[in-house]
Design an enzyme around this catalytic site. Structure first.
Site, short mmCIF file in Angstrom:
data_model
loop_
_atom_site.label_atom_id
_atom_site.label_comp_id
_atom_site.label_asym_id
_atom_site.label_seq_id
_atom_site.Cartn_x
_atom_site.Cartn_y
_atom_site.Cartn_z
N TYR A 126 0.86 -1.18 0.00
CA TYR A 126 0.00 0.00 0.00
C TYR A 126 0.90 1.23 0.00
O TYR A 126 1.70 1.41 0.91
CB TYR A 126 -0.91 0.02 1.24
N HIS A 145 -3.81 -2.55 -8.31
CA HIS A 145 -4.98 -3.34 -7.94
C HIS A 145 -6.17 -2.47 -7.58
O HIS A 145 -7.26 -2.66 -8.07
CB HIS A 145 -4.60 -4.25 -6.78
N HIS A 193 -19.23 -2.49 1.52
CA HIS A 193 -17.99 -2.62 2.30
C HIS A 193 -18.13 -3.64 3.43
O HIS A 193 -19.02 -3.53 4.27
CB HIS A 193 -17.62 -1.25 2.88
#
Ligand SMILES: *[C@@H]1O[C@H](CO)[C@@H](O)[C@H](O)[C@H]1NC(C)=O
Ligand SMILES: *[C@@H]1O[C@H](CO)[C@@H](O)[C@H](O)[C@H]1NC(C)=O
Ligand SMILES: *[C@@H]1O[C@H](CO)[C@@H](O)[C@H](O)[C@H]1NC(C)=O
Length: 580
Positions: free
Chosen positions: A209, A242, A393
């Site tokens: 990340y 991604h 989510h």
């Protein structure tokens, strides 16, 4: 792109003026999938480009959650007379291919370029073929699986999709994208702003990340509307990037946030950047640009708006490719010619609390969060709101998410759903058409979880190992309601823990520790069923909050859950008996 489009639609029967209708997705580093949906015929046109030797085979297909087997495939293969075949087949648990008795991979076309060492092929597939061996292509996430190997073959039956493959993989996308919203006209003062990663050396690890905090341009001292945001992917890195999100550092308007450019979890990332977590834009691999409807734009900038934002890029490098440098990011279209409405976001679902729990070793356990009549009644404007986008989510164990829409006890079409949900594929999705929600409507968001791999109870909460069940709905006109979520009421949970203590001899007590109590329960089938029934029947504690963080007036404890008097029938399938 141009060449491809020409090839795909040679001989196709419908016109293609709008390039926006062709989508693409990387399948590993050497193949690409292109597709276009034909909603009236309920078919998808697919086209695959891959590099590799001429006599090789290539299988592309679908599976429930991305597993390579069992899965439904369409397979291109070549026999020793160099004759090309294309068949609809099924790979069993062990990976062994069996050709289907009904052939539903249609309109096959094929082309090979010796110069570029590339094979291209195209085919069409109905969304629902009515063959029970075939995957039904649904709204939401689709897991595309692929595998390739060397040929020639004498027969497709018996090929092993796993052991005979030289490479294989899985990519997630939203296959069924309808472009019913035409891109509205943008005013002439519209300008583009790109927030990009800056020559990141993509680490040779599976997951990275990367975070970059930047200051917005000076022009955004004045309020603007975002009309569109979308990906800018460095060519050649399509398979590495991604997903990406842009967060607003929603602090005091004049607060300075230190600029940052490094791994999100680095020890030296300044603490002050942790405030950058209000989502402005979210994109995931396989998604297109998000275009706001013509009535509304996302408000950014202005006097009370902190001027810092943060880009977060998730690099996925399972092949551990080295020496990749990346400068991908998100591009915004801004205008100061404001549209009629500001867009807003409401959070639906479950409160982030350990009052909700999922027992271990469950293949399918449901939790529901309610946005009740009383809350929409006072929180929404008289004429209602139009919901045009939705971001579902959960954390790691979520497998499906659905938001049901109830009016006067009658269930209307679902607001949004994803039966193949993955936490690894989260994007803000445009709804096929805007959904009108009136004051007094209720919305029930239900998530299912799979905790087969877990030995301990999973609690609601913020940590990635905890669970959530949320639907962020994007709508206009912006109103003061921002949170409409629930959890089981304190009284109901207190009673349940007392019952578990007194009748079942479990070490539970609401007032000393909720998490601990759930962890102390020894989960039997009966106790799991009892917890499920409790969550179905118990009254709720509601969070009905405004955008300033305060509760809207009302009594929000021990509210009754929404009753669905007339549930929606499951969607009808248009299947004739022959294929079943
Ligand atoms: C074609 O591509 C394959 C796979 O990348 C490779 O093994 C093969 O050597 C290539 N052939 C030619 C002629 O470039
Ligand atoms: C899981 O449960 C075991 C036994 O109760 C405990 O020792 C362990 O710390 C728990 N693990 C987590 C991650 O909570
Ligand atoms: C809603 O408001 C109450 C009271 O201000 C606060 O305690 C609670 O944390 C808020 N909930 C959310 C989800 O913001």
């Amino acid at each position: 792109m141009k060449l491809i489009i020409l090839f795909i639609f040679i001989g196709s029967s419908f016109a293609y003026r709008n390039d926006l209708s062709v989508h693409s997705l990387a399948l590993g580093s050497q193949s690409t999938l292109y597709w276009r949906v034909d909603p009236t015929k309920e078919i998808i046109q697919f086209e695959i480009h891959y590099t590799g030797e001429e006599s090789g085979w290539f299988a592309v297909g679908f599976s429930n959650r991305g597993e390579l087997t069992p899965a439904d495939y369409c397979v291109l293969w070549i026999d020793w007379h160099l004759k090309v075949h294309f068949q609809d087949a099924w790979a069993n648990n062990k990976g062994i291919i069996e050709v289907d008795s009904y052939q539903d991979c249609n309109d096959f076309a094929w082309k090979r370029s010796i110069l570029s060492n590339m094979t291209k092929f195209s085919f069409t597939r109905k969304l629902d073929t009515c063959d029970e061996r075939d995957y039904i292509i649904e709204r939401g996430t689709t897991h595309i699986v692929w595998s390739k190997g060397t040929g020639p073959l004498s027969n497709l039956n018996g090929l092993n999709i796993i052991t005979n493959a030289i490479s294989s993989g899985m990519s997630r996308t939203e296959l069924l994208r309808t472009v019913s919203h035409k891109r509205p006209e943008f005013p002439s003062d519209t300008w583009k702003y790109q927030l990009l990663a800056d020559h990141v050396n993509v680490p040779q690890v599976e997951t990275t990340y990367w975070c970059r905090v930047e200051k917005l341009p000076e022009a955004l001292r004045q309020k603007h509307h975002v009309l569109q945001f979308g990906p800018v992917i460095q060519p050649g890195n399509e398979h590495l990037v991604h997903h990406m999100e842009v967060f607003h550092c929603a602090g005091a308007s004049e607060a300075n946030i230190p600029l940052y450019n490094g791994p999100c979890d680095a020890a030296d990332r300044p603490q002050a950047t942790q405030i950058c977590k209000k989502v402005l834009a979210a994109w995931a691999m396989g998604a297109d640009a998000f275009v706001y409807p013509k009535e509304a734009g996302l408000s950014v900038g202005g006097k009370s708006f902190n001027q810092y934002i943060m880009l977060e890029v998730h690099y996925n490098n399972p092949e551990r490719i080295k020496n990749k440098v990346d400068s991908s990011g998100i591009e915004f279209y801004f205008t100061k010619t404001l549209r009629k409405y500001d867009a807003g976001v409401i959070e639906l679902g479950l409160e982030y609390t350990d009052k909700m729990a999922i027992p271990p070793h469950q293949e399918l356990f449901e939790l529901s969060g309610h946005c009740v009549t009383e809350c929409t009644g006072i929180g929404l404007p008289q004429n209602g709101i139009y919901v045009f986008g939705s971001q579902l989510h959960t954390h790691l164990t979520g497998t499906t998410v659905r938001t049901r829409h109830i009016r006067n006890g009658n269930e209307l079409s679902p607001l949004n759903y994803d039966n193949h949900y993955s936490t690894h594929f989260q994007e803000i999705r445009l709804l096929p058409e805007p959904v009108h929600i009136l004051p007094g409507d209720s919305l029930i968001t239900t998530c299912t979880y799979n905790t087969m791999e877990r030995n301990n109870v999973t609690l609601g909460g913020f940590a990635i190992s905890d669970e959530m069940c949320v639907n962020y709905i994007h709508y206009y006109p912006n109103t003061r309601l921002e949170v409409c979520k629930s959890a089981i009421s304190d009284d109901a949970l207190r009673t349940y823990f007392r019952y578990m203590r007194e009748w079942e001899n479990q070490d539970t007590d609401f007032d000393t520790a909720v998490s601990k109590s759930y962890q102390n329960i020894e989960w039997t089938k009966l106790r799991v069923a009892a917890l499920h029934d409790l969550y179905q029947a118990a009254p709720l504690g509601m969070q009905c909050n405004g955008s300033d963080g305060s509760r809207l007036p009302g009594l929000w404890n021990n509210v009754a859950a929404t009753q669905v008097k007339l549930p929606l029938a499951p969607p009808a399938r248009d299947c004739h008996l022959i294929n079943q």
